[in-house]
Motif scaffolding. Sequence first.
Motif, PDB file in Angstrom:
ATOM      1  N   CYS A  83     -90.064  63.318  83.628  1.00 16.16           N
ATOM      2  CA  CYS A  83     -88.892  64.191  83.647  1.00 16.16           C
ATOM      3  C   CYS A  83     -88.729  64.778  82.252  1.00 16.16           C
ATOM      4  O   CYS A  83     -88.976  64.096  81.257  1.00 16.16           O
ATOM      5  N   CYS A  84     -88.340  66.051  82.192  1.00 17.80           N
ATOM      6  CA  CYS A  84     -88.141  66.690  80.892  1.00 17.80           C
ATOM      7  C   CYS A  84     -86.680  67.119  80.759  1.00 17.80           C
ATOM      8  O   CYS A  84     -86.167  67.885  81.583  1.00 17.80           O
ATOM      9  N   VAL A  85     -86.019  66.582  79.737  1.00 19.12           N
ATOM     10  CA  VAL A  85     -84.612  66.901  79.492  1.00 19.12           C
ATOM     11  C   VAL A  85     -84.550  67.973  78.409  1.00 19.12           C
ATOM     12  O   VAL A  85     -85.142  67.810  77.340  1.00 19.12           O
ATOM     13  N   MET A  86     -83.862  69.069  78.693  1.00 19.61           N
ATOM     14  CA  MET A  86     -83.750  70.133  77.695  1.00 19.61           C
ATOM     15  C   MET A  86     -82.288  70.243  77.262  1.00 19.61           C
ATOM     16  O   MET A  86     -81.382  70.366  78.094  1.00 19.61           O
ATOM     17  N   VAL A  87     -82.099  70.170  75.945  1.00 17.84           N
ATOM     18  CA  VAL A  87     -80.738  70.125  75.402  1.00 17.84           C
ATOM     19  C   VAL A  87     -80.445  71.380  74.588  1.00 17.84           C
ATOM     20  O   VAL A  87     -81.302  71.862  73.844  1.00 17.84           O
ATOM     21  N   TYR A  88     -79.235  71.908  74.735  1.00 19.86           N
ATOM     22  CA  TYR A  88     -78.751  72.950  73.824  1.00 19.86           C
ATOM     23  C   TYR A  88     -77.342  72.573  73.383  1.00 19.86           C
ATOM     24  O   TYR A  88     -76.758  71.600  73.874  1.00 19.86           O
ATOM     25  N   ASP A  89     -76.809  73.350  72.448  1.00 22.13           N
ATOM     26  CA  ASP A  89     -75.477  73.091  71.883  1.00 22.13           C
ATOM     27  C   ASP A  89     -74.539  74.185  72.413  1.00 22.13           C
ATOM     28  O   ASP A  89     -74.828  75.378  72.225  1.00 22.13           O
ATOM     29  N   ASN A 111     -98.970  70.392  81.400  1.00 18.55           N
ATOM     30  CA  ASN A 111     -99.769  70.840  82.527  1.00 18.55           C
ATOM     31  C   ASN A 111     -99.625  69.937  83.761  1.00 18.55           C
ATOM     32  O   ASN A 111    -100.596  69.368  84.238  1.00 18.55           O
ATOM     33  N   PRO A 112     -98.396  69.770  84.283  1.00 20.97           N
ATOM     34  CA  PRO A 112     -98.193  68.872  85.431  1.00 20.97           C
ATOM     35  C   PRO A 112     -98.872  69.412  86.691  1.00 20.97           C
ATOM     36  O   PRO A 112     -99.109  70.617  86.807  1.00 20.97           O
ATOM     37  N   LYS A 113     -99.165  68.467  87.610  1.00 17.01           N
ATOM     38  CA  LYS A 113     -99.880  68.835  88.847  1.00 17.01           C
ATOM     39  C   LYS A 113     -99.153  69.933  89.622  1.00 17.01           C
ATOM     40  O   LYS A 113     -99.749  70.868  90.104  1.00 17.01           O
ATOM     41  N   ASP A 114     -97.836  69.752  89.741  1.00 16.91           N
ATOM     42  CA  ASP A 114     -97.058  70.687  90.541  1.00 16.91           C
ATOM     43  C   ASP A 114     -95.963  71.282  89.649  1.00 16.91           C
ATOM     44  O   ASP A 114     -94.813  70.839  89.680  1.00 16.91           O
ATOM     45  N   SER A 115     -96.328  72.273  88.851  1.00 16.22           N
ATOM     46  CA  SER A 115     -95.386  72.768  87.834  1.00 16.22           C
ATOM     47  C   SER A 115     -94.150  73.419  88.459  1.00 16.22           C
ATOM     48  O   SER A 115     -93.072  73.392  87.868  1.00 16.22           O
ATOM     49  N   GLU A 116     -94.292  73.951  89.681  1.00 18.84           N
ATOM     50  CA  GLU A 116     -93.149  74.583  90.366  1.00 18.84           C
ATOM     51  C   GLU A 116     -92.025  73.575  90.607  1.00 18.84           C
ATOM     52  O   GLU A 116     -90.850  73.905  90.535  1.00 18.84           O
ATOM     53  N   ASN A 117     -92.434  72.341  90.914  1.00 12.36           N
ATOM     54  CA  ASN A 117     -91.441  71.337  91.300  1.00 12.36           C
ATOM     55  C   ASN A 117     -91.237  70.234  90.262  1.00 12.36           C
ATOM     56  O   ASN A 117     -90.643  69.208  90.556  1.00 12.36           O
ATOM     57  N   PHE A 118     -91.745  70.436  89.042  1.00 13.79           N
ATOM     58  CA  PHE A 118     -91.575  69.389  88.039  1.00 13.79           C
ATOM     59  C   PHE A 118     -90.086  69.238  87.692  1.00 13.79           C
ATOM     60  O   PHE A 118     -89.386  70.227  87.500  1.00 13.79           O
ATOM     61  N   PRO A 119     -89.590  67.988  87.599  1.00 16.46           N
ATOM     62  CA  PRO A 119     -88.159  67.807  87.341  1.00 16.46           C
ATOM     63  C   PRO A 119     -87.732  68.037  85.892  1.00 16.46           C
ATOM     64  O   PRO A 119     -88.198  67.364  84.979  1.00 16.46           O
ATOM     65  N   PHE A 120     -86.834  68.987  85.727  1.00 18.86           N
ATOM     66  CA  PHE A 120     -86.161  69.225  84.453  1.00 18.86           C
ATOM     67  C   PHE A 120     -84.683  68.903  84.645  1.00 18.86           C
ATOM     68  O   PHE A 120     -84.162  68.974  85.758  1.00 18.86           O
ATOM     69  N   ASP A 149     -83.230  75.585  90.341  1.00 25.35           N
ATOM     70  CA  ASP A 149     -82.128  74.664  90.632  1.00 25.35           C
ATOM     71  C   ASP A 149     -82.150  73.414  89.756  1.00 25.35           C
ATOM     72  O   ASP A 149     -82.109  72.291  90.249  1.00 25.35           O
ATOM     73  N   ILE A 150     -82.223  73.636  88.468  1.00 25.68           N
ATOM     74  CA  ILE A 150     -82.264  72.508  87.524  1.00 25.68           C
ATOM     75  C   ILE A 150     -80.865  71.873  87.437  1.00 25.68           C
ATOM     76  O   ILE A 150     -79.887  72.584  87.234  1.00 25.68           O
ATOM     77  N   PRO A 151     -80.784  70.547  87.583  1.00 23.93           N
ATOM     78  CA  PRO A 151     -79.478  69.897  87.410  1.00 23.93           C
ATOM     79  C   PRO A 151     -78.948  70.142  85.999  1.00 23.93           C
ATOM     80  O   PRO A 151     -79.729  70.126  85.037  1.00 23.93           O
TER      81      PRO A 151
END
Length: 203
Positions: A83-89, A111-120, A149-151
């Motif tokens: 899972c990749c968490v992206m943070v901003y201020d 380079n994940p297997k399924d980049s369309e559905n990788f969880p961010f 649809d990123i949480p």
Amino acid sequence: MSTGRKHLLKVIILGDSAVGKTSLMNQYVNKRFSQQYKATIGADFLTKEVMIDEKLVTLQIWDTAGQERFQSLGVAFYRGADCCVMVYDITSVKTFESLASWKEEFLNQSNPKDSENFPFVVLGNKLDKEPDRKVPTAKSQQWCKANGDIPFYETSAKEAVNVEDAFQAIAKKALAQVKDEEDFKPNIDLKKKTDKKTGGKCC
Ligand code: G3D
Ligand code: MG
């Protein structure tokens, strides 16, 4: 029913310098917001055990050691992320606008297997600085929706607002990702067997 399998989930935290990545991790793992902790974090990651859907999983949370300034985090940082968490201020438009390039950087490097559905998961941090807010909540919501649809959570590492909830969602996303990958395993095993047969050499 529990399978008894132990899950180790790798989570990485990305975002511009000074948005609060290290502070969020400290608040979640150590329940503290302090300058002291920042100085002592030399490790590549911190771990925390957490219950998800009655399963005990270990989150391995990887933080940058300031190299995000140069966007040179290296392959080991990205390798095997679940899972990749992206943070901003929320008080800095520039840090919000960087999300797109962080997402692209992550997908290029890992380079994940399924980049369309990788969880961010996206976190808008420093919610306690509401009077200085520059990024409207609706704007981030819109961006997250348009990007698969990123949480999205607004958090305050300083006042421990939404940090627990956000990481619970992060852990859930990571676990779901691992399950998806396990669905591919039968094919991999099949391939191994085939390779053995045709390989000829054995000990
Ligand atoms: P980084 O790891 O993304 O580079 P840090 O960010 O966790 O080092 O935090 C950068 C600065 O923002 C620190 O202040 C930190 O105390 C502050 N900060 C982090 N999270 C929050 C938050 O939720 N609210 C507020 N008000 N401040 C926060 P300094 O002064 O040390 O630069
Ligand atoms: Mg940091």
